[in-house]
Design a protein around this motif. Structure first.
Motif, PDB file in Angstrom:
ATOM      1  N   MET A 181      -6.752  27.253  56.489  1.00 46.15           N
ATOM      2  CA  MET A 181      -6.078  26.808  55.278  1.00 46.15           C
ATOM      3  C   MET A 181      -4.788  26.038  55.587  1.00 46.15           C
ATOM      4  O   MET A 181      -3.944  25.848  54.732  1.00 46.15           O
ATOM      5  CB  MET A 181      -5.764  28.001  54.374  1.00 46.15           C
ATOM      6  CG  MET A 181      -7.010  28.722  53.842  1.00 46.15           C
ATOM      7  SD  MET A 181      -8.076  27.701  52.762  1.00 46.15           S
ATOM      8  CE  MET A 181      -9.411  27.244  53.905  1.00 46.15           C
ATOM      9  N   ASN A 182      -4.666  25.582  56.829  1.00 45.45           N
ATOM     10  CA  ASN A 182      -3.536  24.740  57.239  1.00 45.45           C
ATOM     11  C   ASN A 182      -4.064  23.327  57.475  1.00 45.45           C
ATOM     12  O   ASN A 182      -4.798  23.088  58.443  1.00 45.45           O
ATOM     13  CB  ASN A 182      -2.895  25.282  58.506  1.00 45.45           C
ATOM     14  CG  ASN A 182      -1.674  24.489  58.926  1.00 45.45           C
ATOM     15  OD1 ASN A 182      -1.402  23.408  58.399  1.00 45.45           O
ATOM     16  ND2 ASN A 182      -0.937  25.013  59.885  1.00 45.45           N
ATOM     17  N   PRO A 183      -3.742  22.356  56.615  1.00 46.03           N
ATOM     18  CA  PRO A 183      -4.317  21.015  56.752  1.00 46.03           C
ATOM     19  C   PRO A 183      -3.912  20.301  58.035  1.00 46.03           C
ATOM     20  O   PRO A 183      -4.529  19.291  58.396  1.00 46.03           O
ATOM     21  CB  PRO A 183      -3.803  20.273  55.510  1.00 46.03           C
ATOM     22  CG  PRO A 183      -2.602  21.034  55.077  1.00 46.03           C
ATOM     23  CD  PRO A 183      -2.860  22.467  55.446  1.00 46.03           C
ATOM     24  N   ALA A 184      -2.894  20.805  58.739  1.00 40.90           N
ATOM     25  CA  ALA A 184      -2.555  20.231  60.037  1.00 40.90           C
ATOM     26  C   ALA A 184      -3.690  20.427  61.037  1.00 40.90           C
ATOM     27  O   ALA A 184      -3.777  19.708  62.037  1.00 40.90           O
ATOM     28  CB  ALA A 184      -1.269  20.852  60.572  1.00 40.90           C
ATOM     29  N   ASN A 185      -4.571  21.402  60.764  1.00 35.50           N
ATOM     30  CA  ASN A 185      -5.723  21.663  61.620  1.00 35.50           C
ATOM     31  C   ASN A 185      -6.989  20.958  61.132  1.00 35.50           C
ATOM     32  O   ASN A 185      -8.068  21.173  61.694  1.00 35.50           O
ATOM     33  CB  ASN A 185      -5.977  23.175  61.703  1.00 35.50           C
ATOM     34  CG  ASN A 185      -4.807  23.922  62.306  1.00 35.50           C
ATOM     35  OD1 ASN A 185      -4.176  23.426  63.248  1.00 35.50           O
ATOM     36  ND2 ASN A 185      -4.490  25.092  61.768  1.00 35.50           N
ATOM     37  N   HIS A 186      -6.873  20.140  60.097  1.00 29.61           N
ATOM     38  CA  HIS A 186      -8.020  19.415  59.540  1.00 29.61           C
ATOM     39  C   HIS A 186      -8.020  17.993  60.088  1.00 29.61           C
ATOM     40  O   HIS A 186      -7.172  17.181  59.719  1.00 29.61           O
ATOM     41  CB  HIS A 186      -7.958  19.369  58.012  1.00 29.61           C
ATOM     42  CG  HIS A 186      -7.934  20.706  57.365  1.00 29.61           C
ATOM     43  ND1 HIS A 186      -7.856  20.869  55.991  1.00 29.61           N
ATOM     44  CD2 HIS A 186      -7.982  21.969  57.881  1.00 29.61           C
ATOM     45  CE1 HIS A 186      -7.851  22.153  55.696  1.00 29.61           C
ATOM     46  NE2 HIS A 186      -7.928  22.832  56.827  1.00 29.61           N
ATOM     47  N   GLN A 187      -8.935  17.684  60.959  1.00 33.80           N
ATOM     48  CA  GLN A 187      -9.035  16.340  61.524  1.00 33.80           C
ATOM     49  C   GLN A 187      -9.989  15.486  60.689  1.00 33.80           C
ATOM     50  O   GLN A 187     -11.049  15.945  60.280  1.00 33.80           O
ATOM     51  CB  GLN A 187      -9.555  16.395  62.965  1.00 33.80           C
ATOM     52  CG  GLN A 187      -8.658  17.156  63.917  1.00 33.80           C
ATOM     53  CD  GLN A 187      -9.166  17.119  65.340  1.00 33.80           C
ATOM     54  OE1 GLN A 187      -8.388  17.227  66.279  1.00 33.80           O
ATOM     55  NE2 GLN A 187     -10.474  16.987  65.507  1.00 33.80           N
ATOM     56  N   ARG A 188      -9.590  14.244  60.454  1.00 30.33           N
ATOM     57  CA  ARG A 188     -10.476  13.283  59.788  1.00 30.33           C
ATOM     58  C   ARG A 188     -11.138  12.409  60.856  1.00 30.33           C
ATOM     59  O   ARG A 188     -10.460  11.861  61.722  1.00 30.33           O
ATOM     60  CB  ARG A 188      -9.681  12.391  58.826  1.00 30.33           C
ATOM     61  CG  ARG A 188      -9.099  13.120  57.633  1.00 30.33           C
ATOM     62  CD  ARG A 188      -8.287  12.158  56.774  1.00 30.33           C
ATOM     63  NE  ARG A 188      -7.717  12.809  55.616  1.00 30.33           N
ATOM     64  CZ  ARG A 188      -8.316  12.888  54.426  1.00 30.33           C
ATOM     65  NH1 ARG A 188      -9.509  12.335  54.268  1.00 30.33           N
ATOM     66  NH2 ARG A 188      -7.731  13.499  53.410  1.00 30.33           N
ATOM     67  N   HIS A 189     -12.467  12.289  60.757  1.00 33.52           N
ATOM     68  CA  HIS A 189     -13.222  11.477  61.707  1.00 33.52           C
ATOM     69  C   HIS A 189     -13.923  10.339  60.981  1.00 33.52           C
ATOM     70  O   HIS A 189     -14.244  10.443  59.797  1.00 33.52           O
ATOM     71  CB  HIS A 189     -14.302  12.320  62.399  1.00 33.52           C
ATOM     72  CG  HIS A 189     -13.774  13.420  63.254  1.00 33.52           C
ATOM     73  ND1 HIS A 189     -13.625  13.314  64.615  1.00 33.52           N
ATOM     74  CD2 HIS A 189     -13.354  14.666  62.931  1.00 33.52           C
ATOM     75  CE1 HIS A 189     -13.142  14.449  65.096  1.00 33.52           C
ATOM     76  NE2 HIS A 189     -12.970  15.286  64.096  1.00 33.52           N
ATOM     77  N   GLN A 190     -14.186   9.278  61.730  1.00 32.39           N
ATOM     78  CA  GLN A 190     -14.971   8.165  61.194  1.00 32.39           C
ATOM     79  C   GLN A 190     -15.825   7.582  62.309  1.00 32.39           C
ATOM     80  O   GLN A 190     -15.375   7.434  63.445  1.00 32.39           O
ATOM     81  CB  GLN A 190     -14.075   7.080  60.616  1.00 32.39           C
ATOM     82  CG  GLN A 190     -14.849   5.922  59.971  1.00 32.39           C
ATOM     83  CD  GLN A 190     -13.918   4.880  59.390  1.00 32.39           C
ATOM     84  OE1 GLN A 190     -12.937   4.488  60.028  1.00 32.39           O
ATOM     85  NE2 GLN A 190     -14.193   4.441  58.177  1.00 32.39           N
ATOM     86  N   VAL A 191     -17.081   7.297  61.956  1.00 35.47           N
ATOM     87  CA  VAL A 191     -17.996   6.636  62.891  1.00 35.47           C
ATOM     88  C   VAL A 191     -18.650   5.450  62.196  1.00 35.47           C
ATOM     89  O   VAL A 191     -19.123   5.584  61.061  1.00 35.47           O
ATOM     90  CB  VAL A 191     -19.084   7.616  63.390  1.00 35.47           C
ATOM     91  CG1 VAL A 191     -20.266   6.866  63.976  1.00 35.47           C
ATOM     92  CG2 VAL A 191     -18.512   8.546  64.436  1.00 35.47           C
ATOM     93  N   GLN A 192     -18.649   4.317  62.864  1.00 35.78           N
ATOM     94  CA  GLN A 192     -19.360   3.128  62.389  1.00 35.78           C
ATOM     95  C   GLN A 192     -20.387   2.774  63.447  1.00 35.78           C
ATOM     96  O   GLN A 192     -20.062   2.606  64.620  1.00 35.78           O
ATOM     97  CB  GLN A 192     -18.395   1.958  62.183  1.00 35.78           C
ATOM     98  CG  GLN A 192     -19.060   0.685  61.688  1.00 35.78           C
ATOM     99  CD  GLN A 192     -18.644   0.333  60.275  1.00 35.78           C
ATOM    100  OE1 GLN A 192     -17.556   0.682  59.842  1.00 35.78           O
ATOM    101  NE2 GLN A 192     -19.505  -0.345  59.562  1.00 35.78           N
ATOM    102  N   PHE A 193     -21.664   2.721  63.022  1.00 34.82           N
ATOM    103  CA  PHE A 193     -22.750   2.384  63.950  1.00 34.82           C
ATOM    104  C   PHE A 193     -23.709   1.466  63.198  1.00 34.82           C
ATOM    105  O   PHE A 193     -24.470   1.925  62.354  1.00 34.82           O
ATOM    106  CB  PHE A 193     -23.464   3.650  64.417  1.00 34.82           C
ATOM    107  CG  PHE A 193     -24.450   3.421  65.530  1.00 34.82           C
ATOM    108  CD1 PHE A 193     -24.026   3.354  66.846  1.00 34.82           C
ATOM    109  CD2 PHE A 193     -25.801   3.265  65.252  1.00 34.82           C
ATOM    110  CE1 PHE A 193     -24.942   3.139  67.871  1.00 34.82           C
ATOM    111  CE2 PHE A 193     -26.716   3.059  66.272  1.00 34.82           C
ATOM    112  CZ  PHE A 193     -26.282   2.996  67.594  1.00 34.82           C
TER     113      PHE A 193
END
Length: 231
Positions: A181-193
């Motif tokens: 519940m700590n958003p500092a531990n929430h990573q956003r990822h993105q992949v383009q293929f």
């Protein structure tokens, strides 16, 4: 004619751990210990706030009819509450090897969504419902595999014994609720293929010598729980 790639699992050699991290929400507040206490969680579900889930659906990559499913979000009431999660076995047809909540599709004999979540938890990990107090549900989240998943959030009294179904569950483990519940531990990822463009959250957790890579639908449901408890 070559079929277009529509899902991450179709990308040759895809490993979610290696996907680029495009950001973390360091500006968002973490949920306080007071908010995450069992009594506060009971009150939150008894009198829900006005809120909106951040994530509702993944892009579909199947044409099969949607199916209803339920997962149990088990919050164990230690002095420092934890969330019970599973690592799925590699031979499963859907979401193999991923970190997940106990759960699965709703069967015709299930009275309702809650009954389905409790049954699945008993079948997958042997969690007796005698230790479980259901608080309520969160909004439906639709996966790319066309499962319409309802999260059933519950408090779980310590003292239970688990018996894992070896065909479905490789292991079970706990993660502190305040970490999730700590958003500092929430990573956003993105992949383009090619024409495929996907974004998702992950919440990597160091479990002793090994890392538990929480991502995809499981991370999305936890992100919605974060939005709910901090609304």
């Amino acid at each position: 004619m070559t079929q277009p790639i529509t899902s991450l699992s179709q990308i040759p050699g895809f490993d979610p751990r290696l996907a680029p991290v495009i950001g973390r929400d360091l500006d968002l507040p973490c949920a306080s210990p007071e908010v995450l206490a069992p009594d506060a969680l009971r009150q939150r579900f008894n009198v829900p706030p006005l809120w909106q889930p951040e994530l509702r659906a993944e892009p579909l990559f199947t044409d099969r009819a949607p199916r209803s499913a339920a997962v149990l979000v088990p919050i164990i009431t230690h002095d420092r509450p934890t969330v019970l999660l599973t690592q799925r076995t590699q031979q499963l047809r859907n979401h193999s090897g991923q970190v997940a909540f106990p759960g699965g599709k709703v069967d015709p004999e299930d009275v309702d969504i809650v009954a389905a979540a409790l049954r699945e938890a008993e079948e997958e990990i042997g969690l007796s419902r005698a230790f479980v107090q259901v608080l309520g549900t969160l909004p439906v989240y639709t996966t790319g595999t066309a499962f319409m998943v309802t999260p059933v959030v519950a408090l779980v009294q310590p003292g239970f014994t688990l018996t894992l179904n070896p065909e479905e569950v490789a292991s079970a483990f706990e993660v502190p609720l305040d970490f999730l519940m700590n958003p500092a531990n929430h990573q956003r990822h993105q992949v383009q293929f090619g024409e495929l463009n996907r974004e998702w959250f992950s919440m990597p957790f160091q479990d002793g010598p090994s890392e538990r890579f929480i991502w995809g639908a499981t991370a999305g449901l936890l992100r919605n729980l974060y939005r709910f408890v901090t609304a």
